[in-house]
Design a protein around this motif. Structure first.
Motif, short mmCIF file in Angstrom:
data_model
loop_
_atom_site.label_atom_id
_atom_site.label_comp_id
_atom_site.label_asym_id
_atom_site.label_seq_id
_atom_site.Cartn_x
_atom_site.Cartn_y
_atom_site.Cartn_z
N LYS A 159 0.76 -1.15 -0.01
CA LYS A 159 0.10 0.03 0.00
C LYS A 159 0.91 1.11 -0.06
N GLU A 160 0.23 2.27 -0.30
CA GLU A 160 0.92 3.56 -0.24
C GLU A 160 1.37 3.65 1.22
N GLY A 161 2.67 4.58 1.25
CA GLY A 161 3.25 4.78 2.42
C GLY A 161 4.27 3.83 2.89
N ASN A 162 4.73 2.78 2.21
CA ASN A 162 5.41 1.79 2.45
C ASN A 162 4.83 0.80 3.53
N ILE A 163 3.64 0.59 3.23
CA ILE A 163 2.61 -0.24 4.28
C ILE A 163 2.56 -1.71 3.35
N GLY A 164 2.78 -2.76 4.10
CA GLY A 164 2.55 -3.96 3.29
C GLY A 164 1.41 -4.67 4.04
N LEU A 165 0.64 -5.39 3.38
CA LEU A 165 -0.35 -6.46 3.98
C LEU A 165 0.42 -7.79 3.92
N VAL A 166 0.56 -8.34 5.01
CA VAL A 166 1.24 -9.87 4.92
C VAL A 166 0.38 -11.01 5.54
N ASP A 167 0.44 -11.99 5.17
CA ASP A 167 -0.34 -13.22 5.63
C ASP A 167 0.69 -14.23 6.36
N GLY A 178 4.26 -11.33 -3.19
CA GLY A 178 4.31 -12.84 -3.02
C GLY A 178 5.65 -13.21 -2.57
N GLU A 179 6.52 -12.12 -2.15
CA GLU A 179 7.66 -12.68 -1.51
C GLU A 179 7.41 -12.77 -0.20
N PHE A 180 8.30 -13.51 0.66
CA PHE A 180 8.40 -13.59 2.15
C PHE A 180 9.11 -12.76 3.01
N VAL A 181 8.87 -12.31 4.23
CA VAL A 181 9.64 -11.55 5.03
C VAL A 181 9.66 -12.00 6.46
N LEU A 182 10.65 -11.67 7.06
CA LEU A 182 10.82 -11.92 8.74
C LEU A 182 10.01 -10.60 9.18
N VAL A 183 9.18 -10.70 10.11
CA VAL A 183 8.31 -9.74 10.53
C VAL A 183 8.48 -9.68 12.12
N VAL A 189 8.11 -7.14 15.69
CA VAL A 189 7.50 -5.83 16.18
C VAL A 189 6.77 -4.95 14.94
N GLY A 190 6.20 -5.37 14.07
CA GLY A 190 5.49 -4.45 12.99
C GLY A 190 6.13 -4.19 11.80
N PHE A 191 7.56 -4.67 11.64
CA PHE A 191 8.58 -4.42 10.78
C PHE A 191 8.92 -5.58 10.02
N ALA A 192 8.81 -5.55 8.70
CA ALA A 192 9.55 -6.48 7.91
C ALA A 192 11.07 -6.15 8.10
N ARG A 250 11.04 -17.98 -0.84
CA ARG A 250 9.94 -18.67 -0.77
C ARG A 250 10.00 -19.97 -0.01
N GLU A 251 10.94 -20.89 -0.26
CA GLU A 251 11.32 -21.92 0.39
C GLU A 251 11.55 -21.86 1.75
#
Length: 74
Positions: A13-21, A39-44, A46-49, A55-56
């Motif tokens: 989203k705008e403002g460098n906000i991501g919706l993660v699953d 589509g990429e994975f991140v480690l989250v 305290v609310g920051f990637a 993916r693996e």
């Protein structure tokens, strides 16, 4: 001890906000610290990637978390 949880980026989203699953939960997180695409994975943490994962790695780590939570419930 601090724990970072793997999540898949499903929307940016705008403002460098991501919706993660996380698999069972979706959450908005900040993407300021990583260069990531939908589509990429991140480690989250305290609310920051904080780190991008393959993916693996993301799916493998998510499965390990599920197994640990299941063991704690028994």
């Amino acid at each position: 001890m601090c724990v970072a949880v793997p999540a898949e980026v499903i929307e940016i989203k705008e403002g460098n906000i991501g919706l993660v699953d996380y698999g069972d939960l979706r959450q908005e997180v900040r993407l300021d610290l990583v260069d990531v695409k939908v589509g990429e994975f991140v480690l989250v943490h305290v609310g920051f990637a904080i780190q991008r994962l393959s993916r693996e790695e993301g799916l493998e780590t998510r499965e390990i978390f599920k197994q640990v939570y299941a063991a704690l419930e028994n």
